[in-house]
Design a protein around this motif. Structure first.
Motif, PDB file in Angstrom:
ATOM      1  N   TYR A 192      -0.869   2.111  -6.306  1.00  0.00           N
ATOM      2  CA  TYR A 192      -1.818   3.131  -5.861  1.00  0.00           C
ATOM      3  C   TYR A 192      -1.170   4.288  -5.095  1.00  0.00           C
ATOM      4  CZ  TYR A 192      -5.490  -0.161  -7.156  1.00  0.00           C
ATOM      5  OH  TYR A 192      -6.314  -0.998  -7.861  1.00  0.00           O
ATOM      6  N   LEU A 193      -0.041   4.015  -4.457  1.00  0.00           N
ATOM      7  CA  LEU A 193       0.596   5.042  -3.638  1.00  0.00           C
ATOM      8  C   LEU A 193       1.928   5.517  -4.212  1.00  0.00           C
ATOM      9  CD1 LEU A 193       0.005   3.343  -0.143  1.00  0.00           C
ATOM     10  CD2 LEU A 193      -1.463   5.007  -1.309  1.00  0.00           C
ATOM     11  N   ASN A 194       2.354   4.859  -5.300  1.00  0.00           N
ATOM     12  CA  ASN A 194       3.656   5.173  -5.902  1.00  0.00           C
ATOM     13  C   ASN A 194       4.766   5.096  -4.852  1.00  0.00           C
ATOM     14  OD1 ASN A 194       5.350   5.834  -8.056  1.00  0.00           O
ATOM     15  ND2 ASN A 194       5.268   8.016  -7.588  1.00  0.00           N
ATOM     16  N   TYR A 195       4.711   4.021  -4.054  1.00  0.00           N
ATOM     17  CA  TYR A 195       5.638   3.872  -2.937  1.00  0.00           C
ATOM     18  C   TYR A 195       6.190   2.452  -2.913  1.00  0.00           C
ATOM     19  CZ  TYR A 195       7.326   3.630   1.895  1.00  0.00           C
ATOM     20  OH  TYR A 195       8.100   3.454   2.997  1.00  0.00           O
ATOM     21  N   ARG A 196       7.493   2.321  -2.774  1.00  0.00           N
ATOM     22  CA  ARG A 196       8.109   0.998  -2.679  1.00  0.00           C
ATOM     23  C   ARG A 196       8.148   0.570  -1.217  1.00  0.00           C
ATOM     24  NH1 ARG A 196      12.524  -1.452  -1.141  1.00  0.00           N
ATOM     25  NH2 ARG A 196      13.255  -3.338  -2.199  1.00  0.00           N
ATOM     26  N   ALA A 197       7.327  -0.398  -0.882  1.00  0.00           N
ATOM     27  CA  ALA A 197       7.237  -0.865   0.502  1.00  0.00           C
ATOM     28  C   ALA A 197       8.388  -1.800   0.830  1.00  0.00           C
ATOM     29  CB  ALA A 197       5.904  -1.585   0.722  1.00  0.00           C
ATOM     30  N   LEU A 198       8.748  -1.827   2.093  1.00  0.00           N
ATOM     31  CA  LEU A 198       9.759  -2.783   2.558  1.00  0.00           C
ATOM     32  C   LEU A 198       9.221  -4.203   2.410  1.00  0.00           C
ATOM     33  CD1 LEU A 198      10.898  -1.065   5.882  1.00  0.00           C
ATOM     34  CD2 LEU A 198      12.299  -1.369   3.833  1.00  0.00           C
ATOM     35  N   SER A 199      10.067  -5.098   1.949  1.00  0.00           N
ATOM     36  CA  SER A 199       9.689  -6.510   1.879  1.00  0.00           C
ATOM     37  C   SER A 199      10.301  -7.249   3.059  1.00  0.00           C
ATOM     38  CB  SER A 199      10.178  -7.132   0.567  1.00  0.00           C
ATOM     39  OG  SER A 199      11.595  -7.224   0.567  1.00  0.00           O
ATOM     40  N   LEU A 200       9.854  -8.480   3.264  1.00  0.00           N
ATOM     41  CA  LEU A 200      10.407  -9.283   4.347  1.00  0.00           C
ATOM     42  C   LEU A 200      11.899  -9.535   4.108  1.00  0.00           C
ATOM     43  CD1 LEU A 200       9.276 -10.494   6.923  1.00  0.00           C
ATOM     44  CD2 LEU A 200       8.933 -12.635   5.710  1.00  0.00           C
TER      45      LEU A 200
ATOM     46  N   ARG B 115      -5.844 -10.011 -11.535  1.00  0.00           N
ATOM     47  CA  ARG B 115      -4.679  -9.136 -11.486  1.00  0.00           C
ATOM     48  C   ARG B 115      -3.377  -9.941 -11.587  1.00  0.00           C
ATOM     49  NH1 ARG B 115      -2.979  -4.233  -9.048  1.00  0.00           N
ATOM     50  NH2 ARG B 115      -0.881  -4.401  -8.185  1.00  0.00           N
ATOM     51  N   LEU B 116      -2.501  -9.522 -12.497  1.00  0.00           N
ATOM     52  CA  LEU B 116      -1.208 -10.178 -12.651  1.00  0.00           C
ATOM     53  C   LEU B 116      -0.325  -9.872 -11.447  1.00  0.00           C
ATOM     54  CD1 LEU B 116      -0.461  -9.439 -16.439  1.00  0.00           C
ATOM     55  CD2 LEU B 116      -1.267 -11.572 -15.428  1.00  0.00           C
ATOM     56  N   GLY B 117       0.367 -10.890 -10.963  1.00  0.00           N
ATOM     57  CA  GLY B 117       1.262 -10.686  -9.833  1.00  0.00           C
ATOM     58  C   GLY B 117       0.584 -10.794  -8.488  1.00  0.00           C
ATOM     59  N   GLY B 118      -0.730 -11.040  -8.493  1.00  0.00           N
ATOM     60  CA  GLY B 118      -1.422 -11.205  -7.223  1.00  0.00           C
ATOM     61  C   GLY B 118      -1.805  -9.886  -6.578  1.00  0.00           C
ATOM     62  N   HIS B 119      -2.035  -9.938  -5.286  1.00  0.00           N
ATOM     63  CA  HIS B 119      -2.548  -8.768  -4.569  1.00  0.00           C
ATOM     64  C   HIS B 119      -1.690  -8.480  -3.337  1.00  0.00           C
ATOM     65  CE1 HIS B 119      -6.280  -9.025  -6.998  1.00  0.00           C
ATOM     66  NE2 HIS B 119      -6.038 -10.329  -6.933  1.00  0.00           N
ATOM     67  N   THR B 120      -0.380  -8.524  -3.489  1.00  0.00           N
ATOM     68  CA  THR B 120       0.503  -8.271  -2.357  1.00  0.00           C
ATOM     69  C   THR B 120       0.463  -6.795  -1.979  1.00  0.00           C
ATOM     70  OG1 THR B 120       2.467  -7.763  -3.688  1.00  0.00           O
ATOM     71  CG2 THR B 120       2.037 -10.092  -3.186  1.00  0.00           C
ATOM     72  N   VAL B 121       0.743  -6.520  -0.729  1.00  0.00           N
ATOM     73  CA  VAL B 121       0.733  -5.133  -0.271  1.00  0.00           C
ATOM     74  C   VAL B 121       1.834  -4.329  -0.960  1.00  0.00           C
ATOM     75  CG1 VAL B 121       2.250  -5.502   1.727  1.00  0.00           C
ATOM     76  CG2 VAL B 121       0.531  -3.691   1.791  1.00  0.00           C
ATOM     77  N   GLU B 122       2.954  -4.993  -1.298  1.00  0.00           N
ATOM     78  CA  GLU B 122       4.031  -4.296  -1.998  1.00  0.00           C
ATOM     79  C   GLU B 122       3.574  -3.817  -3.379  1.00  0.00           C
ATOM     80  OE1 GLU B 122       6.197  -7.471   0.517  1.00  0.00           O
ATOM     81  OE2 GLU B 122       4.351  -7.311  -0.639  1.00  0.00           O
TER      82      GLU B 122
END
Length: 219
Positions: free
Chosen positions: A90-98, A77-84
């Motif tokens: 999968y959730l069409n949601y922009r998660a808060l980053s650190l 997977r390109l970009g890795g497997h970050t929760v963001e």
């Protein structure tokens, strides 16, 4: 919170702007985290287990790791497997980053210096996203017939890797030094043979110089 006697308990003593002492937090969390009958869902369980082990907490009941699930579904997977990234896909949601919480660059505030109120949304969101993502990724593992690989191979390796990383390795410095000397001698001998065959001394590690010798000079 006040008890029946009207006296506040431990939670009422701490100011809302003060971080809860680590020892106090683990006093309450350790029994739950070490209870194998209570399933644990997280993103990157190995990292969580490593950190908690340093505080004397041996996490049990590892149920679902959304980072591992994503990896099994698409290891390249390109970009890795970050929760963001996974939340966005999968959730069409922009998660808060650190960075959203701590700020950026030189002006960023270390996370341990932030108030609980500042971290509440971030921490709560991280926990919730792992649970939501798991409900999306697990059915995909089954439909792609990868759930056996995940359950029987990848997930059981998490506690094993935690033990390995905590134990570390023992290095035989003398043996490595002897091996290094042996390789240097072999390299010098091989280089000398190359120069003899080429009829000149050149940088063998240079693709251009090597190409010139092989294709231009030696044809």
């Amino acid at each position: 919170h006040e008890g029946e006697d009207g006296h506040g308990d431990l939670l009422s003593v701490a100011e809302p702007t003060t971080q809860l002492a680590t020892a106090v937090a683990f006093t309450h969390l350790k029994p739950l985290l070490e209870d194998a009958t209570i399933g644990k869902v997280a993103h990157d369980l190995k990292w969580d287990a490593l950190v908690l082990a340093e505080h004397g907490v041996l996490v049990a009941g590892l149920t679902s790791d959304t980072m591992l699930e994503s990896y099994v579904l698409d290891a390249t997977r390109l970009g890795g497997h970050t929760v963001e990234d996974l939340a966005l896909e999968y959730l069409n949601y922009r998660a808060l980053s650190l960075e959203d919480v701590c700020g950026r660059g030189a002006k960023a505030t270390p996370i341990e210096q932030l108030t609980p109120d500042s971290l509440l949304a971030f921490a709560g969101e991280r926990a919730d996203l792992a649970l939501q993502l798991s409900s999306h990724l697990e059915p995909r593992l089954k439909s792609d017939q990868l759930d056996t690989v995940y359950r029987d191979l990848e997930l059981p390796l998490v506690p094993v890797l935690v033990q390995i990383e905590r134990a570390g390795i023992k290095v035989d410095v003398a043996a490595l030094a002897a091996q290094s000397r042996h390789l240097e001698q072999e390299l010098a001998s091989t280089s000398a043979r190359i120069y003899e065959l080429a009829g000149e001394v050149f940088n063998v590690n240079s693709p251009k110089q090597l190409g010139d010798v092989l294709f231009e000079k030696l044809k």
